[in-house]
Design a protein around this motif. Structure first.
Motif, PDB file in Angstrom:
ATOM      1  N   ALA A  65     -10.445  16.207   2.750  1.00 19.41           N
ATOM      2  CA  ALA A  65      -9.454  16.456   1.702  1.00 19.41           C
ATOM      3  C   ALA A  65      -8.038  16.435   2.278  1.00 19.41           C
ATOM      4  O   ALA A  65      -7.123  15.837   1.687  1.00 19.41           O
ATOM      5  CB  ALA A  65      -9.738  17.797   1.027  1.00 19.41           C
ATOM      6  N   VAL A  66      -7.864  17.053   3.434  1.00 16.71           N
ATOM      7  CA  VAL A  66      -6.554  17.072   4.097  1.00 16.71           C
ATOM      8  C   VAL A  66      -6.122  15.647   4.460  1.00 16.71           C
ATOM      9  O   VAL A  66      -4.961  15.262   4.294  1.00 16.71           O
ATOM     10  CB  VAL A  66      -6.587  17.953   5.365  1.00 16.71           C
ATOM     11  N   THR A  67      -7.075  14.857   4.944  1.00 18.59           N
ATOM     12  CA  THR A  67      -6.781  13.471   5.318  1.00 18.59           C
ATOM     13  C   THR A  67      -6.352  12.646   4.114  1.00 18.59           C
ATOM     14  O   THR A  67      -5.381  11.879   4.181  1.00 18.59           O
ATOM     15  CB  THR A  67      -8.013  12.822   5.976  1.00 18.59           C
ATOM     16  N   LEU A  68      -7.057  12.788   2.996  1.00 19.08           N
ATOM     17  CA  LEU A  68      -6.714  12.045   1.785  1.00 19.08           C
ATOM     18  C   LEU A  68      -5.299  12.385   1.316  1.00 19.08           C
ATOM     19  O   LEU A  68      -4.521  11.492   0.964  1.00 19.08           O
ATOM     20  CB  LEU A  68      -7.724  12.354   0.680  1.00 19.08           C
ATOM     21  N   VAL A  69      -4.973  13.667   1.334  1.00 13.93           N
ATOM     22  CA  VAL A  69      -3.632  14.091   0.919  1.00 13.93           C
ATOM     23  C   VAL A  69      -2.569  13.531   1.870  1.00 13.93           C
ATOM     24  O   VAL A  69      -1.502  13.089   1.436  1.00 13.93           O
ATOM     25  CB  VAL A  69      -3.547  15.631   0.859  1.00 13.93           C
ATOM     26  N   SER A  70      -2.876  13.525   3.154  1.00  7.93           N
ATOM     27  CA  SER A  70      -1.931  12.981   4.138  1.00  7.93           C
ATOM     28  C   SER A  70      -1.697  11.493   3.912  1.00  7.93           C
ATOM     29  O   SER A  70      -0.557  11.015   3.979  1.00  7.93           O
ATOM     30  CB  SER A  70      -2.458  13.202   5.557  1.00  7.93           C
ATOM     31  N   ILE A  71      -2.773  10.764   3.616  1.00  7.29           N
ATOM     32  CA  ILE A  71      -2.643   9.324   3.383  1.00  7.29           C
ATOM     33  C   ILE A  71      -1.838   9.043   2.118  1.00  7.29           C
ATOM     34  O   ILE A  71      -1.065   8.085   2.062  1.00  7.29           O
ATOM     35  CB  ILE A  71      -4.027   8.651   3.312  1.00  7.29           C
ATOM     36  N   ILE A  72      -2.005   9.889   1.099  1.00  5.08           N
ATOM     37  CA  ILE A  72      -1.190   9.742  -0.107  1.00  5.08           C
ATOM     38  C   ILE A  72       0.288   9.823   0.267  1.00  5.08           C
ATOM     39  O   ILE A  72       1.115   9.039  -0.216  1.00  5.08           O
ATOM     40  CB  ILE A  72      -1.541  10.831  -1.145  1.00  5.08           C
ATOM     41  N   GLY A  73       0.626  10.759   1.142  1.00  2.00           N
ATOM     42  CA  GLY A  73       2.006  10.864   1.610  1.00  2.00           C
ATOM     43  C   GLY A  73       2.448   9.622   2.369  1.00  2.00           C
ATOM     44  O   GLY A  73       3.576   9.147   2.202  1.00  2.00           O
ATOM     45  N   TYR A  74       1.543   9.077   3.180  1.00  2.00           N
ATOM     46  CA  TYR A  74       1.870   7.877   3.955  1.00  2.00           C
ATOM     47  C   TYR A  74       2.120   6.657   3.064  1.00  2.00           C
ATOM     48  O   TYR A  74       2.820   5.722   3.476  1.00  2.00           O
ATOM     49  CB  TYR A  74       0.742   7.535   4.930  1.00  2.00           C
ATOM     50  N   THR A  75       1.552   6.638   1.842  1.00  2.00           N
ATOM     51  CA  THR A  75       1.741   5.471   0.970  1.00  2.00           C
ATOM     52  C   THR A  75       3.194   5.301   0.558  1.00  2.00           C
ATOM     53  O   THR A  75       3.559   4.260   0.006  1.00  2.00           O
ATOM     54  CB  THR A  75       0.865   5.563  -0.301  1.00  2.00           C
ATOM     55  N   SER A  76       4.015   6.315   0.807  1.00  2.00           N
ATOM     56  CA  SER A  76       5.446   6.164   0.505  1.00  2.00           C
ATOM     57  C   SER A  76       6.049   5.011   1.302  1.00  2.00           C
ATOM     58  O   SER A  76       7.021   4.393   0.869  1.00  2.00           O
ATOM     59  CB  SER A  76       6.195   7.464   0.810  1.00  2.00           C
ATOM     60  N   PHE A  77       5.454   4.708   2.456  1.00  2.00           N
ATOM     61  CA  PHE A  77       5.967   3.613   3.277  1.00  2.00           C
ATOM     62  C   PHE A  77       5.568   2.248   2.736  1.00  2.00           C
ATOM     63  O   PHE A  77       6.022   1.221   3.243  1.00  2.00           O
ATOM     64  CB  PHE A  77       5.485   3.772   4.723  1.00  2.00           C
ATOM     65  N   ALA A  78       4.724   2.234   1.716  1.00  2.00           N
ATOM     66  CA  ALA A  78       4.336   0.965   1.099  1.00  2.00           C
ATOM     67  C   ALA A  78       5.547   0.267   0.490  1.00  2.00           C
ATOM     68  O   ALA A  78       5.581  -0.959   0.380  1.00  2.00           O
ATOM     69  CB  ALA A  78       3.266   1.199   0.029  1.00  2.00           C
ATOM     70  N   ASP A  79       6.538   1.049   0.101  1.00  2.00           N
ATOM     71  CA  ASP A  79       7.745   0.468  -0.494  1.00  2.00           C
ATOM     72  C   ASP A  79       8.476  -0.436   0.484  1.00  2.00           C
ATOM     73  O   ASP A  79       9.117  -1.414   0.078  1.00  2.00           O
ATOM     74  CB  ASP A  79       8.676   1.581  -0.964  1.00  2.00           C
ATOM     75  N   ASN A  80       8.360  -0.123   1.775  1.00  2.00           N
ATOM     76  CA  ASN A  80       9.064  -0.914   2.788  1.00  2.00           C
ATOM     77  C   ASN A  80       8.536  -2.332   2.912  1.00  2.00           C
ATOM     78  O   ASN A  80       9.228  -3.219   3.410  1.00  2.00           O
ATOM     79  CB  ASN A  80       8.985  -0.223   4.156  1.00  2.00           C
ATOM     80  N   ILE A  81       7.297  -2.559   2.464  1.00  2.00           N
ATOM     81  CA  ILE A  81       6.735  -3.910   2.534  1.00  2.00           C
ATOM     82  C   ILE A  81       6.366  -4.430   1.141  1.00  2.00           C
ATOM     83  O   ILE A  81       5.614  -5.386   1.007  1.00  2.00           O
ATOM     84  CB  ILE A  81       5.496  -3.968   3.460  1.00  2.00           C
ATOM     85  N   GLY A  82       6.890  -3.765   0.119  1.00  2.00           N
ATOM     86  CA  GLY A  82       6.665  -4.239  -1.248  1.00  2.00           C
ATOM     87  C   GLY A  82       5.238  -4.132  -1.718  1.00  2.00           C
ATOM     88  O   GLY A  82       4.798  -4.918  -2.563  1.00  2.00           O
ATOM     89  N   ALA A  83       4.496  -3.145  -1.189  1.00  2.00           N
ATOM     90  CA  ALA A  83       3.085  -3.009  -1.556  1.00  2.00           C
ATOM     91  C   ALA A  83       2.880  -2.202  -2.825  1.00  2.00           C
ATOM     92  O   ALA A  83       1.781  -2.176  -3.380  1.00  2.00           O
ATOM     93  CB  ALA A  83       2.303  -2.359  -0.403  1.00  2.00           C
ATOM     94  N   GLY A  84       3.924  -1.523  -3.293  1.00  2.00           N
ATOM     95  CA  GLY A  84       3.819  -0.785  -4.547  1.00  2.00           C
ATOM     96  C   GLY A  84       3.126   0.554  -4.412  1.00  2.00           C
ATOM     97  O   GLY A  84       3.074   1.148  -3.346  1.00  2.00           O
TER      98      GLY A  84
END
Length: 237
Positions: free
Chosen positions: A164-183
């Motif tokens: 559960a902690v890992t999933l929440v952390s990865i959700i936070g990491y998806t903020s970097f998707a904007d840097n490569i236009g991944a949405g």
């Protein structure tokens, strides 16, 4: 225009807003769960090795533990954005494109996360009662049997909590998707702000996206906690 940002235009019809928001949620889910799957595919065996080769493990091996620990520590010290940049050639090799698609963030998220997963697994296994391990060893159990029959089953409550902690952390990491236009949801929140800097706080869709992110995180945390409590044999009923 990329469909993931159509709803960032205030004049967009409501039905189109809902449709694009739905697909944004699906993209975020795809990024998070696929990355988490591969992070555990790599990180769980690595975490098991870190545990069993440690000084108090069932198969101590100082040099191997040192190498694995150093590798994990170095990996975890690299910021996510730098990992995204470093992985772009690999992403391009695998997908024939390095930016602009939601799946292009999966490899960087996996690389960023599996070291974290390895440490979570190592810590979870270290919580297992040594007496139970020694009892099974005295019966002639092999190292593999101890791992499969004692370590993993006894640590499952902690492992679920770690998931559960890992999933929440990865959700936070998806903020970097904007840097490569991944949405994705977090990326769309930032894009909405950047296109509506004057009145973004007055726009309902801005708050809807934030609430959705909060709800997703809360559901993951609560489900993980519930399952963890159900599996924890140490708890007194």
């Amino acid at each position: 225009m990329n469909s993931s940002i159509l709803f960032l235009v205030k004049e967009t019809p409501v039905i189109e807003v809902i449709s694009n928001l739905f697909f944004s949620i699906l993209k975020t889910g795809g990024m998070v769960f696929i990355s988490c799957f591969f992070a555990y595919l790599i990180g769980m065996p690595l975490g098991i090795l870190l545990n069993i080769t440690s000084k108090k493990g069932i198969s101590p091996c100082k040099w191997l533990n040192f190498i694995l620990s150093t590798f994990v520590n170095i990996l975890r010290s690299i910021p996510c954005l730098i990992v995204v940049v470093l992985m772009m050639p690999v992403v391009r090799k695998v997908f024939d494109v390095a930016t602009g698609e939601w799946y292009t963030i999966i490899i960087p998220l996996t690389v960023t996360s599996f070291g974290f997963v390895a440490r979570m697994v190592e810590q979870s296994l270290s919580e297992v009662d040594k007496g139970k391990i020694e009892a099974v060893e005295s019966l002639g159990a092999t190292k593999l049997q101890i791992i499969l029959k004692v370590l993993l089953p006894e640590a499952r409550a902690s492992l679920i909590g770690g998931l559960a902690v890992t999933l929440v952390s990865i959700i936070g990491y998806t903020s970097f998707a904007d840097n490569i236009g991944a949405g994705g949801l977090i990326s769309d929140i930032w894009r909405f702000y950047s296109k509506n800097t004057g009145d973004f706080l007055e726009q309902p869709i801005f708050w809807v996206m934030i609430i959705i992110v909060i709800l997703i995180v809360q559901v993951i945390q609560e489900v993980g906690l519930l399952i963890s409590k159900k599996l924890d044999k140490r708890r007194i009923s």
